[in-house]
Design a protein around this motif. Sequence first.
Motif, short mmCIF file in Angstrom:
data_model
loop_
_atom_site.label_atom_id
_atom_site.label_comp_id
_atom_site.label_asym_id
_atom_site.label_seq_id
_atom_site.Cartn_x
_atom_site.Cartn_y
_atom_site.Cartn_z
N GLY A 1 7.07 13.22 13.50
CA GLY A 1 7.76 13.26 12.22
C GLY A 1 6.96 12.69 11.07
O GLY A 1 7.24 12.97 9.90
N ASN A 2 5.94 11.89 11.38
CA ASN A 2 5.10 11.29 10.34
C ASN A 2 3.86 12.12 10.02
O ASN A 2 3.11 11.78 9.10
CB ASN A 2 4.65 9.89 10.78
N LEU A 3 3.62 13.17 10.77
CA LEU A 3 2.41 13.96 10.59
C LEU A 3 2.64 15.12 9.62
O LEU A 3 3.66 15.78 9.67
CB LEU A 3 1.95 14.54 11.94
N VAL A 4 1.66 15.35 8.75
CA VAL A 4 1.74 16.49 7.85
C VAL A 4 0.88 17.65 8.35
O VAL A 4 1.10 18.79 7.97
CB VAL A 4 1.33 16.15 6.40
N LEU A 5 -0.09 17.34 9.21
CA LEU A 5 -1.04 18.36 9.65
C LEU A 5 -1.57 18.02 11.03
O LEU A 5 -1.85 16.85 11.33
CB LEU A 5 -2.22 18.43 8.66
N MET A 6 -1.70 19.05 11.87
CA MET A 6 -2.42 18.92 13.14
C MET A 6 -3.46 20.03 13.16
O MET A 6 -3.14 21.19 12.90
CB MET A 6 -1.51 19.06 14.35
N MET A 7 -4.68 19.66 13.44
CA MET A 7 -5.76 20.63 13.57
C MET A 7 -6.33 20.48 14.96
O MET A 7 -6.69 19.37 15.37
CB MET A 7 -6.83 20.36 12.51
N THR A 8 -6.40 21.59 15.70
CA THR A 8 -6.88 21.53 17.08
C THR A 8 -7.81 22.69 17.39
O THR A 8 -7.62 23.80 16.90
CB THR A 8 -5.70 21.54 18.08
N ASP A 9 -8.79 22.41 18.20
CA ASP A 9 -9.64 23.45 18.74
C ASP A 9 -8.86 24.12 19.88
O ASP A 9 -7.94 23.53 20.44
CB ASP A 9 -10.93 22.82 19.28
N VAL A 10 -9.22 25.35 20.22
CA VAL A 10 -8.57 26.01 21.35
C VAL A 10 -9.06 25.38 22.65
O VAL A 10 -8.27 24.98 23.50
CB VAL A 10 -8.84 27.53 21.35
N GLN A 11 -10.36 25.26 22.81
CA GLN A 11 -10.94 24.72 24.03
C GLN A 11 -11.00 23.21 23.92
O GLN A 11 -11.65 22.67 23.02
CB GLN A 11 -12.35 25.28 24.23
N LEU A 12 -10.31 22.53 24.84
CA LEU A 12 -10.25 21.07 24.82
C LEU A 12 -10.51 20.51 26.20
O LEU A 12 -10.36 21.21 27.21
CB LEU A 12 -8.86 20.61 24.36
N LYS B 1 0.85 -1.18 0.00
CA LYS B 1 0.00 0.00 0.00
C LYS B 1 0.90 1.24 0.00
O LYS B 1 1.85 1.32 0.76
CB LYS B 1 -0.85 -0.04 1.27
N PRO B 2 0.64 2.22 -0.87
CA PRO B 2 1.47 3.42 -0.88
C PRO B 2 1.35 4.17 0.45
O PRO B 2 0.30 4.13 1.09
CB PRO B 2 0.92 4.25 -2.03
N HIS B 3 2.43 4.84 0.83
CA HIS B 3 2.42 5.60 2.07
C HIS B 3 1.42 6.75 1.96
O HIS B 3 1.44 7.50 1.00
CB HIS B 3 3.82 6.13 2.38
N ARG B 4 0.57 6.85 2.95
CA ARG B 4 -0.41 7.93 2.97
C ARG B 4 -0.02 8.94 4.03
O ARG B 4 0.58 8.60 5.04
CB ARG B 4 -1.80 7.39 3.26
N ALA B 5 -0.36 10.18 3.80
CA ALA B 5 -0.11 11.24 4.77
C ALA B 5 -0.98 11.01 5.99
O ALA B 5 -2.06 10.41 5.90
CB ALA B 5 -0.41 12.59 4.14
N THR B 6 -0.53 11.53 7.13
CA THR B 6 -1.27 11.37 8.38
C THR B 6 -1.50 12.73 9.01
O THR B 6 -0.59 13.56 9.07
CB THR B 6 -0.51 10.46 9.37
N ALA B 7 -2.72 12.94 9.49
CA ALA B 7 -3.09 14.17 10.20
C ALA B 7 -3.53 13.82 11.62
O ALA B 7 -4.08 12.75 11.86
CB ALA B 7 -4.22 14.88 9.47
N GLU C 1 -8.01 10.67 1.29
CA GLU C 1 -6.94 9.68 1.42
C GLU C 1 -5.82 10.12 2.35
O GLU C 1 -4.64 9.89 2.09
CB GLU C 1 -6.42 9.27 0.04
N VAL C 2 -6.20 10.77 3.44
CA VAL C 2 -5.27 11.12 4.50
C VAL C 2 -5.64 10.27 5.72
O VAL C 2 -6.80 10.24 6.12
CB VAL C 2 -5.37 12.63 4.86
N ASP C 3 -4.65 9.57 6.28
CA ASP C 3 -4.90 8.82 7.50
C ASP C 3 -5.05 9.80 8.65
O ASP C 3 -4.46 10.88 8.64
CB ASP C 3 -3.74 7.86 7.79
N VAL C 4 -5.86 9.43 9.63
CA VAL C 4 -6.17 10.36 10.72
C VAL C 4 -5.95 9.67 12.06
O VAL C 4 -6.32 8.53 12.26
CB VAL C 4 -7.63 10.84 10.62
N ILE C 5 -5.32 10.42 12.96
CA ILE C 5 -5.24 10.04 14.37
C ILE C 5 -6.12 11.03 15.11
O ILE C 5 -5.97 12.24 14.96
CB ILE C 5 -3.79 10.10 14.89
N GLU C 6 -7.04 10.52 15.91
CA GLU C 6 -7.99 11.37 16.62
C GLU C 6 -7.66 11.43 18.10
O GLU C 6 -7.35 10.40 18.70
CB GLU C 6 -9.40 10.80 16.53
#
Length: 133
Positions: free
Chosen positions: A53-64, A5-11, A32-37
């Motif tokens: 090092g494997n992540l291309v993107l992190m998206m976060t809310d301010v309030q957690l 399987k080709p390497h997919r980006a991870t967010a 086709e981006v793998d996701v860690i929640e």
Amino acid sequence: MGQSKPHRATALIVEDDPMQRNMICLLLEESEVDVIECESAEAAELVLERAAGNLVLMMTDVQLAGNMDGVELAHIARKYNPEMGVIVTSGKPLYQELPDGVQFWAKPWAPLDVIREAERMVYAREHGGEPRP
């Protein structure tokens, strides 16, 4: 023999609202981006320690959930991977300072923007940081 399987980006998506988190994850998976929640910054920090090092993107809310907010998490993420795209979102004005290169998106934002940003970060990683034409 099976093909690899080709390497997919991870967010990494950090959002304590399950509906919001699921919507973002579905958008990225459709692109086709793998996701860690994660629902807390503390859980996300553990992911960053192991896999930044494997992540291309992190998206976060301010309030957690938990004791750390998304702005603090953005600073931590930058230390682990300065090349990773980081987006901080909130439905309220942001008064805290973000690290260099971190984007702030006021809610509501367009779902298509998430896909575009992920694709931009994947392209930059695959082309040595060059911006997408």
